[in-house]
Scaffold this motif. Sequence first.
Motif, PDB file in Angstrom:
ATOM      1  N   ALA A  89      -4.266   0.699  -1.569  1.00  0.00           N
ATOM      2  CA  ALA A  89      -3.781  -0.680  -1.699  1.00  0.00           C
ATOM      3  C   ALA A  89      -3.477  -0.943  -3.169  1.00  0.00           C
ATOM      4  O   ALA A  89      -4.374  -0.906  -4.008  1.00  0.00           O
ATOM      5  N   VAL A  90      -2.217  -1.192  -3.475  1.00  0.00           N
ATOM      6  CA  VAL A  90      -1.794  -1.355  -4.870  1.00  0.00           C
ATOM      7  C   VAL A  90      -1.586  -2.830  -5.214  1.00  0.00           C
ATOM      8  O   VAL A  90      -1.908  -3.272  -6.314  1.00  0.00           O
ATOM      9  N   LEU A  91      -1.043  -3.602  -4.287  1.00  0.00           N
ATOM     10  CA  LEU A  91      -0.973  -5.059  -4.449  1.00  0.00           C
ATOM     11  C   LEU A  91      -1.823  -5.674  -3.346  1.00  0.00           C
ATOM     12  O   LEU A  91      -1.646  -5.362  -2.165  1.00  0.00           O
ATOM     13  N   SER A  95       0.854  -1.192   0.000  1.00  0.00           N
ATOM     14  CA  SER A  95       0.000   0.000   0.000  1.00  0.00           C
ATOM     15  C   SER A  95       0.881   1.231   0.000  1.00  0.00           C
ATOM     16  O   SER A  95       1.971   1.226   0.578  1.00  0.00           O
ATOM     17  N   PHE A  96       0.422   2.252  -0.667  1.00  0.00           N
ATOM     18  CA  PHE A  96       1.030   3.580  -0.562  1.00  0.00           C
ATOM     19  C   PHE A  96       0.026   4.435   0.196  1.00  0.00           C
ATOM     20  O   PHE A  96      -1.021   4.784  -0.364  1.00  0.00           O
ATOM     21  N   GLY A  97       0.305   4.716   1.463  1.00  0.00           N
ATOM     22  CA  GLY A  97      -0.699   5.392   2.277  1.00  0.00           C
ATOM     23  C   GLY A  97      -1.961   4.548   2.298  1.00  0.00           C
ATOM     24  O   GLY A  97      -1.897   3.331   2.500  1.00  0.00           O
ATOM     25  N   LEU A 114      13.145  -2.631  -4.199  1.00  0.00           N
ATOM     26  CA  LEU A 114      13.101  -1.181  -4.413  1.00  0.00           C
ATOM     27  C   LEU A 114      11.901  -0.618  -3.661  1.00  0.00           C
ATOM     28  O   LEU A 114      11.851   0.564  -3.341  1.00  0.00           O
ATOM     29  N   GLU A 115      10.896  -1.450  -3.442  1.00  0.00           N
ATOM     30  CA  GLU A 115       9.769  -1.116  -2.566  1.00  0.00           C
ATOM     31  C   GLU A 115       9.717  -2.146  -1.455  1.00  0.00           C
ATOM     32  O   GLU A 115       9.930  -3.339  -1.711  1.00  0.00           O
ATOM     33  N   ARG A 116       9.416  -1.698  -0.265  1.00  0.00           N
ATOM     34  CA  ARG A 116       9.241  -2.602   0.867  1.00  0.00           C
ATOM     35  C   ARG A 116       7.808  -3.118   0.888  1.00  0.00           C
ATOM     36  O   ARG A 116       6.867  -2.312   0.944  1.00  0.00           O
ATOM     37  N   SER A 160      -2.702  -0.425 -17.338  1.00  0.00           N
ATOM     38  CA  SER A 160      -1.932   0.596 -16.628  1.00  0.00           C
ATOM     39  C   SER A 160      -2.486   0.770 -15.218  1.00  0.00           C
ATOM     40  O   SER A 160      -3.694   0.842 -15.020  1.00  0.00           O
ATOM     41  N   GLY A 161      -1.573   0.800 -14.254  1.00  0.00           N
ATOM     42  CA  GLY A 161      -1.988   1.014 -12.869  1.00  0.00           C
ATOM     43  C   GLY A 161      -2.385  -0.256 -12.133  1.00  0.00           C
ATOM     44  O   GLY A 161      -2.771  -0.203 -10.964  1.00  0.00           O
ATOM     45  N   SER A 162      -2.244  -1.414 -12.791  1.00  0.00           N
ATOM     46  CA  SER A 162      -2.679  -2.658 -12.140  1.00  0.00           C
ATOM     47  C   SER A 162      -1.667  -3.165 -11.117  1.00  0.00           C
ATOM     48  O   SER A 162      -1.958  -4.112 -10.388  1.00  0.00           O
ATOM     49  N   GLY A 163      -0.464  -2.575 -11.099  1.00  0.00           N
ATOM     50  CA  GLY A 163       0.505  -2.944 -10.063  1.00  0.00           C
ATOM     51  C   GLY A 163       1.687  -3.759 -10.569  1.00  0.00           C
ATOM     52  O   GLY A 163       2.471  -4.281  -9.773  1.00  0.00           O
ATOM     53  N   LYS A 164       1.878  -3.831 -11.888  1.00  0.00           N
ATOM     54  CA  LYS A 164       2.948  -4.667 -12.457  1.00  0.00           C
ATOM     55  C   LYS A 164       4.337  -4.178 -12.021  1.00  0.00           C
ATOM     56  O   LYS A 164       5.171  -4.964 -11.583  1.00  0.00           O
ATOM     57  N   SER A 165       4.573  -2.877 -12.178  1.00  0.00           N
ATOM     58  CA  SER A 165       5.885  -2.340 -11.794  1.00  0.00           C
ATOM     59  C   SER A 165       6.103  -2.469 -10.298  1.00  0.00           C
ATOM     60  O   SER A 165       7.202  -2.799  -9.844  1.00  0.00           O
ATOM     61  N   THR A 166       5.058  -2.209  -9.529  1.00  0.00           N
ATOM     62  CA  THR A 166       5.188  -2.315  -8.072  1.00  0.00           C
ATOM     63  C   THR A 166       5.557  -3.741  -7.686  1.00  0.00           C
ATOM     64  O   THR A 166       6.385  -3.957  -6.790  1.00  0.00           O
ATOM     65  N   LEU A 167       4.980  -4.711  -8.370  1.00  0.00           N
ATOM     66  CA  LEU A 167       5.316  -6.111  -8.094  1.00  0.00           C
ATOM     67  C   LEU A 167       6.808  -6.363  -8.330  1.00  0.00           C
ATOM     68  O   LEU A 167       7.503  -6.917  -7.477  1.00  0.00           O
ATOM     69  N   ASP A 172      11.071  -4.439 -16.847  1.00  0.00           N
ATOM     70  CA  ASP A 172       9.833  -3.660 -16.741  1.00  0.00           C
ATOM     71  C   ASP A 172       9.620  -2.866 -18.028  1.00  0.00           C
ATOM     72  O   ASP A 172      10.210  -1.815 -18.241  1.00  0.00           O
ATOM     73  N   GLU A 173       8.797  -3.390 -18.894  1.00  0.00           N
ATOM     74  CA  GLU A 173       8.489  -2.778 -20.193  1.00  0.00           C
ATOM     75  C   GLU A 173       9.761  -2.304 -20.910  1.00  0.00           C
ATOM     76  O   GLU A 173       9.884  -1.115 -21.236  1.00  0.00           O
ATOM     77  N   PRO A 174      10.670  -3.223 -21.171  1.00  0.00           N
ATOM     78  CA  PRO A 174      11.974  -2.813 -21.698  1.00  0.00           C
ATOM     79  C   PRO A 174      11.923  -2.219 -23.095  1.00  0.00           C
ATOM     80  O   PRO A 174      12.877  -1.568 -23.509  1.00  0.00           O
TER      81      PRO A 174
HETATM   82  N1  LIG Z   1       5.616   5.488  -5.001  1.00  0.00           N
HETATM   83  C1  LIG Z   1       4.284   5.513  -5.145  1.00  0.00           C
HETATM   84  N2  LIG Z   1       3.521   6.294  -4.370  1.00  0.00           N
HETATM   85  C2  LIG Z   1       2.171   6.299  -4.474  1.00  0.00           C
HETATM   86  N3  LIG Z   1       1.487   5.570  -5.391  1.00  0.00           N
HETATM   87  C3  LIG Z   1       2.198   4.784  -6.199  1.00  0.00           C
HETATM   88  C4  LIG Z   1       3.629   4.716  -6.128  1.00  0.00           C
HETATM   89  N4  LIG Z   1       4.049   3.826  -7.075  1.00  0.00           N
HETATM   90  C5  LIG Z   1       2.939   3.389  -7.698  1.00  0.00           C
HETATM   91  N5  LIG Z   1       1.839   3.944  -7.177  1.00  0.00           N
HETATM   92  C6  LIG Z   1       0.457   3.689  -7.598  1.00  0.00           C
HETATM   93  O1  LIG Z   1       0.264   2.301  -7.608  1.00  0.00           O
HETATM   94  C7  LIG Z   1      -0.581   1.905  -8.686  1.00  0.00           C
HETATM   95  C8  LIG Z   1       0.124   0.845  -9.487  1.00  0.00           C
HETATM   96  O2  LIG Z   1       1.254   1.419 -10.124  1.00  0.00           O
HETATM   97  P1  LIG Z   1       2.244   0.577 -11.018  1.00  0.00           P
HETATM   98  O3  LIG Z   1       3.273   1.525 -11.498  1.00  0.00           O
HETATM   99  O4  LIG Z   1       2.693  -0.614 -10.270  1.00  0.00           O
HETATM  100  O5  LIG Z   1       1.272   0.119 -12.193  1.00  0.00           O
HETATM  101  P2  LIG Z   1       1.642  -0.583 -13.588  1.00  0.00           P
HETATM  102  O6  LIG Z   1       0.748  -1.767 -13.716  1.00  0.00           O
HETATM  103  O7  LIG Z   1       3.098  -0.816 -13.659  1.00  0.00           O
HETATM  104  O8  LIG Z   1       1.178   0.515 -14.643  1.00  0.00           O
HETATM  105  P3  LIG Z   1       1.825   0.938 -16.067  1.00  0.00           P
HETATM  106  O9  LIG Z   1       1.363  -0.109 -17.056  1.00  0.00           O
HETATM  107  O10 LIG Z   1       1.217   2.275 -16.368  1.00  0.00           O
HETATM  108  O11 LIG Z   1       3.309   0.979 -15.922  1.00  0.00           O
HETATM  109  C9  LIG Z   1      -0.885   3.166  -9.460  1.00  0.00           C
HETATM  110  O12 LIG Z   1      -2.152   3.619  -9.062  1.00  0.00           O
HETATM  111  C10 LIG Z   1       0.185   4.124  -9.014  1.00  0.00           C
HETATM  112  O13 LIG Z   1      -0.268   5.444  -9.064  1.00  0.00           O
END
Ligand SMILES: Nc1ncnc2c1ncn2[C@@H]1O[C@H](COP(=O)(O)OP(=O)(O)OP(=O)(O)O)[C@@H](O)[C@H]1O
Length: 308
Positions: free
Chosen positions: A31-33, A26-28, A66-68, A52-59, A177-179
């Motif tokens: 809940a992202v994952l 979660s960011f604040g 890089l994220e805890r 976009s925004g589904s959480g792939k990069s965060t995963l 990540d989307e290379p």
């Molecule tokens: N450091 C952060 N602080 C707050 N919110 C974040 C942070 N990083 C990501 N998010 C939020 O988490 C959600 C998922 O982001 P993420 O970048 O993982 O999505 P993604 O699936 O990789 O999207 P994309 O295809 O656009 O790259 C988004 O709503 C994003 O705004």
Amino acid sequence: MTASAPASPRPPAGRPVIEISGLRKSFGPAAVLKGIDLTVNAGDVVCVIGPSGSGKSTLLRCVNLLERPTAGSIKLLGVEVTDPDVDIDRVRTHVGMVFQSFNLFPHKTVMGNLTMAQRQVLGRSEAQARAVALRNLEQVGLADRLDAYPAQLSGGQQQRVAIARALSMDPAMMLFDEPTSALDPELVGDVLAVMRDLAESGMTMMVVTHEMAFAREVGDRVVFMDDGQVMEEGPAAQVIGSPRTERARVFLHRVLNPTAVDESELGQTEPPQPGDPDYRPPPAGHGRAGRPGDGRSDGEGHVPLTVR
Ligand SMILES: Nc1ncnc2c1ncn2[C@@H]1O[C@H](COP(=O)(O)OP(=O)(O)OP(=O)(O)O)[C@@H](O)[C@H]1O
Ligand SMILES: [Mg+2]
């Protein structure tokens, strides 16, 4: 650290390399994952797709810390990396990461980019580091550009340098990540070809991509994420070819048919034509190809390219 810092262990094929269970981030309040379970075995190529925004990069960013993570468990090579006693820097040496935006040091040559971390993190000598760098530059087809600066290279070449740099750390696994998302279309194929060769060499890979041809051809498995969850996971041909969930079906339809009409427009009758009483001319610039949600601008995919 000594000059003989060990390369990452290469576990036998089939052994778990990445084990994710109950991962939440979660960011604040957001809940992202929302509870990800995923295992990647040695030699597997797992492609992660989703809107976009589904959480792939965060995963991916959680996997190399890089994220805890907020909750859950991530084991890399059997080591629980969320354990506060774990040496994160040491864990990261086993994980190669390639980003959309290359992240090369602009003031260093290609060779300088490839040798720096080898020397600083692995403690290799200049000669050792250069030998490893050269081997990896040959693998990505850029051994003749070792004295160039990043700005003197095309985007595709820069990304191949970034891959060679990651490989020079002898990682046990590679995260992408989307290379190819930032590349001009004609440069995408060379980067995908390097990644395909890497996959064929047995590298364990997690690849966030919108290149469905690559995912089909090279991916052993495809994971479809939406809204912080794994909605589908299975063999690439099955998830891409005949997705089970409606959300995956809609997403794939949009990625594979970037100029197609919206779902909401499907089933409508032929729109009014010039001369019809209901006809309204479209506003200037309202071309389908440039419509939000169709193209690369929102990260939701572009025309799939065939891997050579
Ligand atoms: N450091 C952060 N602080 C707050 N919110 C974040 C942070 N990083 C990501 N998010 C939020 O988490 C959600 C998922 O982001 P993420 O970048 O993982 O999505 P993604 O699936 O990789 O999207 P994309 O295809 O656009 O790259 C988004 O709503 C994003 O705004
Ligand atoms: Mg992303």
